[in-house]
Write a protein that holds these residues in place. Structure first.
Motif, PDB file in Angstrom:
ATOM      1  N   UNK A   2       0.917  -1.088  -0.058  1.00  0.00           N
ATOM      2  CA  UNK A   2      -0.202   0.000  -0.105  1.00  0.00           C
ATOM      3  C   UNK A   2       0.855   1.282   0.089  1.00  0.00           C
ATOM      4  N   UNK A   3       2.112   1.252   0.008  1.00  0.00           N
ATOM      5  CA  UNK A   3       3.019   2.362   0.101  1.00  0.00           C
ATOM      6  C   UNK A   3       2.823   2.914   1.454  1.00  0.00           C
ATOM      7  N   UNK A   4       2.674   2.168   2.460  1.00  0.00           N
ATOM      8  CA  UNK A   4       2.777   2.847   3.878  1.00  0.00           C
ATOM      9  C   UNK A   4       1.571   3.048   4.712  1.00  0.00           C
ATOM     10  N   UNK A   5       0.350   2.611   3.716  1.00  0.00           N
ATOM     11  CA  UNK A   5      -1.075   3.039   4.540  1.00  0.00           C
ATOM     12  C   UNK A   5      -1.176   1.873   5.797  1.00  0.00           C
ATOM     13  N   UNK A   6      -1.835   2.454   6.652  1.00  0.00           N
ATOM     14  CA  UNK A   6      -2.176   1.449   7.794  1.00  0.00           C
ATOM     15  C   UNK A   6      -3.420   0.861   7.756  1.00  0.00           C
ATOM     16  N   UNK A   7      -3.761  -0.232   8.607  1.00  0.00           N
ATOM     17  CA  UNK A   7      -5.012  -0.696   8.654  1.00  0.00           C
ATOM     18  C   UNK A   7      -6.020   0.000   9.279  1.00  0.00           C
ATOM     19  N   UNK A   8      -7.183   0.260   9.116  1.00  0.00           N
ATOM     20  CA  UNK A   8      -8.409   0.702   9.866  1.00  0.00           C
ATOM     21  C   UNK A   8      -8.944  -0.038  10.909  1.00  0.00           C
ATOM     22  N   UNK A   9      -9.049   0.607  12.180  1.00  0.00           N
ATOM     23  CA  UNK A   9      -9.463  -0.212  13.248  1.00  0.00           C
ATOM     24  C   UNK A   9     -10.826   0.358  13.820  1.00  0.00           C
ATOM     25  N   UNK A  10     -11.558  -0.551  14.017  1.00  0.00           N
ATOM     26  CA  UNK A  10     -12.875  -0.070  14.804  1.00  0.00           C
ATOM     27  C   UNK A  10     -13.158  -1.119  15.877  1.00  0.00           C
ATOM     28  N   UNK A  11     -13.613  -0.520  17.015  1.00  0.00           N
ATOM     29  CA  UNK A  11     -14.275  -1.363  18.107  1.00  0.00           C
ATOM     30  C   UNK A  11     -15.318  -0.736  18.906  1.00  0.00           C
ATOM     31  N   UNK A  12     -16.106  -1.409  19.210  1.00  0.00           N
ATOM     32  CA  UNK A  12     -17.666  -0.898  19.990  1.00  0.00           C
ATOM     33  C   UNK A  12     -18.148  -1.825  20.499  1.00  0.00           C
TER      34      UNK A  12
END
Length: 193
Positions: free
Chosen positions: A135-145
């Protein structure tokens, strides 16, 4: 040389050139497909690792980590408790069975050593665990609820690739992006499974 021989040679050379370009075009498509498969396999491996860390985090904290920093700190410094479960079933005089469950904590181990040991992941790098491969340095999206289900609160999480490289996964606002977990259900499955 006659005109027909010259035209035959020109057409032969044109056919060979066209055949070569066609072969190279197909070869490029095949190589691109292989590269996509390899990259997605690396993304899936990271998502599985992040899922394992989230499950351990939830077992320890009662909820999932909503961001990378909390999860990273848990992986670095957290502990997983080793618990032995023993069940004893006793048959009562009137035929009913009573089961007694005993939990005994035997000790604890560091999260990183337990989940990401060198035997299982020889190239493990915590600093790059949240970076999406290719991805060229993009990070995973995190979600918690926490969501309400059957009059009780359950913890949910989702970790997803924010910018898929596969054109099929980018359709409809990245609807099919690789992800693990669910924002609306108590699932820890990945959408590739």
């Amino acid at each position: 040389m006659t005109l027909s021989k010259i035209l035959s040679i020109v057409f032969l050379l044109a056919a060979l050139g066209l055949g070569y370009r066609l072969y190279m075009g197909v070869d490029e498509v095949v190589e691109e497909e292989k590269m996509l498969e390899r990259t997605e396999a690396r993304i899936i491996e990271k998502l599985e690792m992040l899922r394992d860390a989230q499950i351990a985090y939830q077992a320890s904290h009662g909820e999932y980590a909503s961001n990378w920093n909390d999860l990273r700190e848990f992986i670095e410094d957290g502990r997983i408790y080793i618990v032995q479960r023993t069940e004893t079933t006793e048959l009562l005089d009137y035929g009913e069975e009573v089961t007694t469950v005993t939990l005994d904590t035997l000790g604890s181990a560091n999260v990183q050593d337990s989940l990401f040991n060198e035997n299982k992941y020889p190239d493990f790098n915590l600093d790059l665990l949240n970076v999406v491969p290719g991805s060229g340095g993009k990070t995973f999206e995190f979600f918690a609820d926490k969501i309400e289900r059957s009059n009780r609160e359950i913890a949910v999480f989702e970790i997803r690739d924010p910018a898929p490289i596969n054109p099929e996964r980018r359709r409809n606002n990245n609807e099919k992006a690789l992800r693990v977990g669910s924002r609306t259900d108590s699932s820890t499955s990945g959408n590739w499974e």
